[in-house]
Design a protein around this motif. Sequence first.
Motif, PDB file in Angstrom:
ATOM      1  N   GLY A  51       0.756  -1.370   0.034  1.00  0.00           N
ATOM      2  CA  GLY A  51      -0.028   0.112  -0.038  1.00  0.00           C
ATOM      3  C   GLY A  51       0.847   1.153  -0.127  1.00  0.00           C
ATOM      4  N   PRO A  52       0.224   2.541   0.499  1.00  0.00           N
ATOM      5  CA  PRO A  52       1.187   3.594   0.380  1.00  0.00           C
ATOM      6  C   PRO A  52       2.313   3.514   1.425  1.00  0.00           C
ATOM      7  CG  PRO A  52      -1.360   4.036   1.059  1.00  0.00           C
ATOM      8  CD  PRO A  52      -1.127   2.489   1.077  1.00  0.00           C
ATOM      9  N   MET A  53       3.286   4.286   0.935  1.00  0.00           N
ATOM     10  CA  MET A  53       4.569   4.260   1.751  1.00  0.00           C
ATOM     11  C   MET A  53       4.378   5.252   2.778  1.00  0.00           C
ATOM     12  SD  MET A  53       8.188   3.188   1.567  1.00  0.00           S
ATOM     13  CE  MET A  53       9.552   3.894   1.771  1.00  0.00           C
ATOM     14  N   PHE A  54       5.047   5.087   4.003  1.00  0.00           N
ATOM     15  CA  PHE A  54       5.125   5.820   5.109  1.00  0.00           C
ATOM     16  C   PHE A  54       6.424   6.371   5.585  1.00  0.00           C
ATOM     17  CE2 PHE A  54       5.742   6.731   9.645  1.00  0.00           C
ATOM     18  CZ  PHE A  54       5.117   7.821   9.907  1.00  0.00           C
ATOM     19  N   THR A  55       6.762   7.723   5.529  1.00  0.00           N
ATOM     20  CA  THR A  55       7.902   8.253   6.007  1.00  0.00           C
ATOM     21  C   THR A  55       7.881   9.086   7.041  1.00  0.00           C
ATOM     22  OG1 THR A  55       8.236   9.782   4.381  1.00  0.00           O
ATOM     23  CG2 THR A  55       9.143   7.657   3.737  1.00  0.00           C
ATOM     24  N   LEU A  56       8.759   9.213   8.211  1.00  0.00           N
ATOM     25  CA  LEU A  56       8.837  10.120   9.275  1.00  0.00           C
ATOM     26  C   LEU A  56      10.421  10.677   8.934  1.00  0.00           C
ATOM     27  CD1 LEU A  56       7.410  11.585  11.661  1.00  0.00           C
ATOM     28  CD2 LEU A  56       8.438   9.848  12.939  1.00  0.00           C
ATOM     29  N   VAL A  57      10.434  12.155   8.674  1.00  0.00           N
ATOM     30  CA  VAL A  57      12.006  12.847   8.188  1.00  0.00           C
ATOM     31  C   VAL A  57      12.125  13.862   8.998  1.00  0.00           C
ATOM     32  CG1 VAL A  57      13.503  13.185   6.538  1.00  0.00           C
ATOM     33  CG2 VAL A  57      11.690  11.532   5.911  1.00  0.00           C
ATOM     34  N   ALA A  58      13.445  13.858   9.752  1.00  0.00           N
ATOM     35  CA  ALA A  58      13.653  15.102  10.552  1.00  0.00           C
ATOM     36  C   ALA A  58      14.528  15.928   9.827  1.00  0.00           C
ATOM     37  CB  ALA A  58      14.444  14.608  12.124  1.00  0.00           C
ATOM     38  N   ASN A  59      14.532  17.383   9.908  1.00  0.00           N
ATOM     39  CA  ASN A  59      15.314  18.330   9.415  1.00  0.00           C
ATOM     40  C   ASN A  59      16.050  19.183  10.576  1.00  0.00           C
ATOM     41  OD1 ASN A  59      16.268  20.773   8.074  1.00  0.00           O
ATOM     42  ND2 ASN A  59      14.759  20.202   6.008  1.00  0.00           N
ATOM     43  N   ASN A  60      17.109  18.839  10.670  1.00  0.00           N
ATOM     44  CA  ASN A  60      18.116  19.633  11.741  1.00  0.00           C
ATOM     45  C   ASN A  60      18.046  20.933  11.364  1.00  0.00           C
ATOM     46  OD1 ASN A  60      21.196  20.387  12.671  1.00  0.00           O
ATOM     47  ND2 ASN A  60      19.722  19.261  14.091  1.00  0.00           N
ATOM     48  N   LYS A  61      17.738  21.767  10.098  1.00  0.00           N
ATOM     49  CA  LYS A  61      17.650  22.913   9.963  1.00  0.00           C
ATOM     50  C   LYS A  61      16.696  23.720  10.269  1.00  0.00           C
ATOM     51  CE  LYS A  61      21.128  22.502   5.987  1.00  0.00           C
ATOM     52  NZ  LYS A  61      21.349  22.706   4.672  1.00  0.00           N
ATOM     53  N   THR A  62      15.383  23.083   9.956  1.00  0.00           N
ATOM     54  CA  THR A  62      14.050  23.736  10.311  1.00  0.00           C
ATOM     55  C   THR A  62      13.615  23.469  11.646  1.00  0.00           C
ATOM     56  OG1 THR A  62      13.090  21.803   9.075  1.00  0.00           O
ATOM     57  CG2 THR A  62      13.652  23.892   7.684  1.00  0.00           C
ATOM     58  N   LYS A  63      14.245  22.286  12.068  1.00  0.00           N
ATOM     59  CA  LYS A  63      13.677  21.838  13.389  1.00  0.00           C
ATOM     60  C   LYS A  63      12.291  21.266  13.505  1.00  0.00           C
ATOM     61  CE  LYS A  63      17.683  23.283  15.014  1.00  0.00           C
ATOM     62  NZ  LYS A  63      18.915  22.046  15.293  1.00  0.00           N
ATOM     63  N   ASP A  64      12.123  20.763  12.417  1.00  0.00           N
ATOM     64  CA  ASP A  64      10.570  19.983  12.308  1.00  0.00           C
ATOM     65  C   ASP A  64      10.792  18.772  11.722  1.00  0.00           C
ATOM     66  OD1 ASP A  64      11.009  20.243   9.599  1.00  0.00           O
ATOM     67  OD2 ASP A  64       9.434  21.825   9.303  1.00  0.00           O
ATOM     68  N   VAL A  65       9.758  17.910  11.632  1.00  0.00           N
ATOM     69  CA  VAL A  65       9.647  16.613  11.015  1.00  0.00           C
ATOM     70  C   VAL A  65       8.530  16.639   9.838  1.00  0.00           C
ATOM     71  CG1 VAL A  65      10.618  15.519  13.208  1.00  0.00           C
ATOM     72  CG2 VAL A  65       8.061  15.699  12.852  1.00  0.00           C
ATOM     73  N   THR A  66       8.918  15.904   9.059  1.00  0.00           N
ATOM     74  CA  THR A  66       7.843  15.656   7.946  1.00  0.00           C
ATOM     75  C   THR A  66       7.375  14.469   7.892  1.00  0.00           C
ATOM     76  OG1 THR A  66       9.042  17.057   6.288  1.00  0.00           O
ATOM     77  CG2 THR A  66       7.344  15.912   5.270  1.00  0.00           C
ATOM     78  N   VAL A  67       6.113  14.222   8.005  1.00  0.00           N
ATOM     79  CA  VAL A  67       5.114  12.977   8.010  1.00  0.00           C
ATOM     80  C   VAL A  67       4.601  12.875   6.489  1.00  0.00           C
ATOM     81  CG1 VAL A  67       3.190  11.656   8.794  1.00  0.00           C
ATOM     82  CG2 VAL A  67       4.455  13.274  10.496  1.00  0.00           C
ATOM     83  N   ALA A  68       4.895  11.831   5.671  1.00  0.00           N
ATOM     84  CA  ALA A  68       4.416  11.657   4.428  1.00  0.00           C
ATOM     85  C   ALA A  68       3.747   9.930   4.565  1.00  0.00           C
ATOM     86  CB  ALA A  68       5.473  11.632   3.546  1.00  0.00           C
ATOM     87  N   PHE A  69       2.740  10.190   3.863  1.00  0.00           N
ATOM     88  CA  PHE A  69       2.053   8.692   3.739  1.00  0.00           C
ATOM     89  C   PHE A  69       1.282   8.885   2.520  1.00  0.00           C
ATOM     90  CE2 PHE A  69      -1.806   6.129   4.786  1.00  0.00           C
ATOM     91  CZ  PHE A  69      -1.119   4.867   5.066  1.00  0.00           C
ATOM     92  N   GLY A  70       1.747   7.938   1.468  1.00  0.00           N
ATOM     93  CA  GLY A  70       1.347   8.217   0.108  1.00  0.00           C
ATOM     94  C   GLY A  70       1.901   9.456  -0.348  1.00  0.00           C
ATOM     95  N   GLU A  71       0.837  10.302  -0.927  1.00  0.00           N
ATOM     96  CA  GLU A  71       1.028  11.401  -1.652  1.00  0.00           C
ATOM     97  C   GLU A  71       0.956  12.543  -0.764  1.00  0.00           C
ATOM     98  OE1 GLU A  71       1.922  11.842  -4.617  1.00  0.00           O
ATOM     99  OE2 GLU A  71       2.065   9.557  -4.705  1.00  0.00           O
ATOM    100  N   LYS A  72       0.287  12.308   0.627  1.00  0.00           N
ATOM    101  CA  LYS A  72      -0.024  13.299   1.547  1.00  0.00           C
ATOM    102  C   LYS A  72       1.346  13.631   2.195  1.00  0.00           C
ATOM    103  CE  LYS A  72      -4.614  12.544   2.096  1.00  0.00           C
ATOM    104  NZ  LYS A  72      -4.920  11.324   1.031  1.00  0.00           N
TER     105      LYS A  72
END
Length: 392
Positions: free
Chosen positions: A268-289
């Motif tokens: 099914g859809p791919m899930f990722t949780l990615v941290a960005n040390n420069k912006t100090k936030d994390v990106t949650v991606a699930f499929g196209e969202k």
Amino acid sequence: MAVFRKAVAGRLLLTLSLALLGRGAEGQGNGRGKVQVSGGATVYLGQERDVWRPLIHTTINLSDISAIKSSFQLRTFDPEGTIFYGDTKNGVDWFVLSLKDGIPLMQIFKGGVHVSVAGGAKLNDGKWHTLELSSQGKFVVLEVDGSNGLVVGMQSQEPEEVLSGELRLALGGVLIDKDKMIVQFEPQMDACVRQGSWLNLSMPWETEAEELWPCYENVRPGSYFPGTGMAIFNTSVFAFEADQGVTAELWGDFSMMDGTILSIKTPGPMFTLVANNKTKDVTVAFGEKKIDIVVTVERLQITFQTDLLRVRQDDDESKTTILSVIPVSHPGYLDTWRDGWLAVGGLLGEGEDEVGSQFLKGCLEKIRVQGRDLDLDLAVKHMSVTSHSCAA
């Protein structure tokens, strides 16, 4: 838990091994393809190799030994693994010291008698402990920090024999078939040993490793990802009920991380949780969202349900903040969840056998799926990832 390792396909393991870089070589050779090591050296036992194979070892003539006594210091947060091994008669009689549930475990086979005993205080507190092993007549004694930790008595009906030949010593592994031991345990250990004094002799030890990895001067609990690899589990081992979903929890300072913290690849859809040390936030991606969120506390919870994906952060058990809710447009997703891969510290590739990159740099203090702590020793794991300790 051992099913984690067995569940990962051999082709993915091969791809992972080829795709991720190892370490360079240095050390003093002895002309036989081995590196010599001082017995008093600081040694990191978690170095990548066959998990039962000793990291360093030596062989001594029994005629050179005046006292059966050895001492060393141990530091670990790991609750389980092999520490010290010794044998005579090429493995006919043997001794193994390990930790299980953090507690010292001694297993001995001598003269046809097999003994196993465990006890004493837990040693996986991250502090240096001094261990001394000695043979005192019919007793084998383990002292911990100057006090008796374990005392094992053995007496056979066979007449006492005069030992001759060689004695083998090893750290971080055994030289016998693991099935000979009464108590089975996971051998790989994220631990350091230093200041070894072995039978009051100054003989060199040997290792098949091209170099020995250093130990951090100070450590804290967690799993450290240096940005060069990840740990992979098969998702089929995580039991769940469809109506309750699947929950993954992560602890750590997310503002200090950079790279992919978690990725889940299924049909099914791919899930990722990615941290960005420069912006100090994390990106949650699930499929196209995709959603960027700022995590202000050190605990993040992701729950996959039949109709939505929910991301929460918790100040404590009584206060939970919902950061985002993503509707699921793939109603059979939880069924496909059973047929995928979960990677901690890296991005799984798009192809069937492809290993991705964007490796995490940082420390995850704790990783839990379905309420169960993940032991990265049981994953297909890159050799640079430490399972139970981070540099403090």
